[in-house]
Write a protein that holds these residues in place. Structure first.
Motif, mmCIF file in Angstrom:
data_model
loop_
_atom_site.group_PDB
_atom_site.id
_atom_site.type_symbol
_atom_site.label_atom_id
_atom_site.label_comp_id
_atom_site.label_asym_id
_atom_site.label_seq_id
_atom_site.Cartn_x
_atom_site.Cartn_y
_atom_site.Cartn_z
ATOM 1 N N PHE A 6 0.837 -1.205 0.000
ATOM 2 C CA PHE A 6 0.000 0.000 0.000
ATOM 3 C C PHE A 6 0.871 1.255 0.000
ATOM 4 N N LEU A 9 2.293 2.258 -3.409
ATOM 5 C CA LEU A 9 1.412 2.699 -4.491
ATOM 6 C C LEU A 9 1.780 4.099 -4.959
ATOM 7 N N HIS A 14 -2.687 7.108 -8.012
ATOM 8 C CA HIS A 14 -3.692 6.627 -7.065
ATOM 9 C C HIS A 14 -4.911 7.558 -6.931
ATOM 10 N N LEU A 19 -6.392 8.146 -11.963
ATOM 11 C CA LEU A 19 -6.457 6.698 -12.200
ATOM 12 C C LEU A 19 -7.408 6.410 -13.363
ATOM 13 N N ALA A 20 -8.530 7.140 -13.405
ATOM 14 C CA ALA A 20 -9.497 6.953 -14.496
ATOM 15 C C ALA A 20 -8.861 7.319 -15.836
ATOM 16 N N SER A 23 -6.293 4.678 -16.789
ATOM 17 C CA SER A 23 -6.958 3.426 -17.199
ATOM 18 C C SER A 23 -7.482 3.555 -18.620
ATOM 19 N N SER A 24 -8.108 4.707 -18.914
ATOM 20 C CA SER A 24 -8.661 4.903 -20.255
ATOM 21 C C SER A 24 -7.562 4.916 -21.303
ATOM 22 N N PHE A 85 1.893 2.362 -14.633
ATOM 23 C CA PHE A 85 0.516 1.868 -14.514
ATOM 24 C C PHE A 85 0.519 0.344 -14.290
ATOM 25 N N TYR A 88 1.516 -0.287 -10.789
ATOM 26 C CA TYR A 88 0.423 0.067 -9.891
ATOM 27 C C TYR A 88 -0.597 -1.087 -9.832
ATOM 28 N N ILE A 89 -0.914 -1.646 -10.985
ATOM 29 C CA ILE A 89 -1.877 -2.750 -11.033
ATOM 30 C C ILE A 89 -1.312 -3.981 -10.326
ATOM 31 N N LEU A 92 -1.747 -3.507 -6.716
ATOM 32 C CA LEU A 92 -3.153 -3.704 -6.312
ATOM 33 C C LEU A 92 -3.478 -5.186 -6.222
ATOM 34 N N GLU A 93 -2.991 -5.934 -7.230
ATOM 35 C CA GLU A 93 -3.249 -7.383 -7.229
ATOM 36 C C GLU A 93 -2.601 -8.052 -6.021
ATOM 37 N N ILE A 95 -2.101 -6.638 -3.153
ATOM 38 C CA ILE A 95 -2.923 -6.280 -1.979
ATOM 39 C C ILE A 95 -4.168 -7.158 -1.921
#
Lengths: 102, 206
Positions: A6, A9, A14, A19-20, A23-24, A85, A88-89, A92-93, A95
């Motif tokens: 965490f 990150l 974050h 993040l949006a 992602s796009s 990115f 970051y993913i 997250l995975e 976590i």
């Protein structure tokens, strides 16, 4: 739970809006500024501010061109942005996996 | 710390990535235009008695070309209005997905027009074109809103029903009915779908 992933990150990515945007952009080679704004239902000012932060971090490149005498602004992830990115993913995975462990 | 936030974030990322990869131009004007052109062409073909296989095939190639050109103009105008590039990555993906089936239809048409030139074979071409076009739409549907896959299935089902009907009938119907079948299926289905989209498509679709 180990808090280390965490803490690792990326704070630039974050934030919800950024993040949006990341992602796009990750799903496509480039996106028009208007396309980003409309698909994420954000204001011009919001997208501009987030894009500026991402640009300063070296994650996003912005290209301005002209098409039929009208300006066209397109955004794309840089190689550094794609790597950050992906990292970051991966975190997250990690976590998610940690939280699944009994 | 909420333990689900990471999983929720991953889910949001996946959704956003899928959404940005999807073709999102307004489809109602394109499908309505194609529908009107298709229905008009069916009527013109019927009335002018364009009744040799070669003329039939070349006539419908011209109709397809006109529809494609019209769609190109409509989509390009949308792209200019939205200050976006016309040949965007989602547009490229949609074109690439449709190309194999359309290519087969083109070659089959050319073979029958310039090699076989037989009425029965031309009748067989009509349901094959319908099914291939349906398959092209279905393939494109992976990069477009969900309704396109359904429209693809309607063409596939229409084509296969016609195929079965022709096989059961034994001999092919009068040749000029090919125009009626083409106009009704290509024109009718596009127009119906276009009208449906006109009332349901998001007003801010770009």
């Amino acid at each position: 739970m180990n808090p280390e992933p965490f803490l690792q990150l990326d704070r630039v990515i974050h934030e919800k809006g950024r993040l949006a945007i990341m992602s796009s952009l990750a799903a496509t080679p480039e996106l028009a500024f208007t396309e980003l704004r409309d698909s994420l239902e954000m204001t011009d000012g919001n997208v501009t501010a987030h894009i500026r932060t991402l640009q300063e971090a070296g994650y996003v490149s912005v290209t301005k061109s002209f098409q039929n005498n009208r300006s066209l602004t397109t955004c794309a992830l840089t190689a550094k942005g794609r790597k950050s990115f992906a990292d970051y993913i991966a975190l997250l995975e990690q976590i998610v996996q940690q939280t699944k462990k009994p | 710390m909420n333990e689900n936030w990471a999983a929720e974030n991953l889910k949001t990322i996946r959704t956003l990535m899928e959404r940005s990869a999807v073709y999102r131009r307004a489809l109602a004007p394109v499908t309505m235009l194609t529908g009107i052109v298709g229905l008009a062409a069916g009527g013109v073909g019927w009335m002018t008695q364009c009744d040799s296989p070669r003329r039939f095939i070349l006539f419908w190639f011209a109709v397809a070309g006109a529809s494609l050109a019209g769609s190109f103009v409509v989509v390009r105008r949308q792209a200019i209005r939205d200050k976006e590039s016309f040949w965007s990555p989602p547009t490229r993906r949609v074109a690439q997905a449709m190309l194999p089936c359309l290519y087969i239809g083109l070659i089959a048409g050319l073979m029958i027009a310039f090699v076989a030139d037989e009425e029965d074979l031309t009748w067989a071409l009509v349901p094959i074109w319908m099914a291939l076009y349906g398959a092209a739409l279905h393939a494109a549907g992976f990069f477009m809103p969900r309704g396109i896959k359904l429209l693809g299935w309607l063409f596939i089902i229409g084509g296969t029903m016609l195929m079965i009907g022709l096989a059961l009938q034994g001999s092919a119907p009068e040749f000029r009915y090919t125009h009626v079948a083409m106009g009704a299926v290509f024109g009718g289905l596009h127009l119906a779908y276009g009208i449906y989209l006109h009332f349901t498509e998001k007003k801010n679709a770009s």
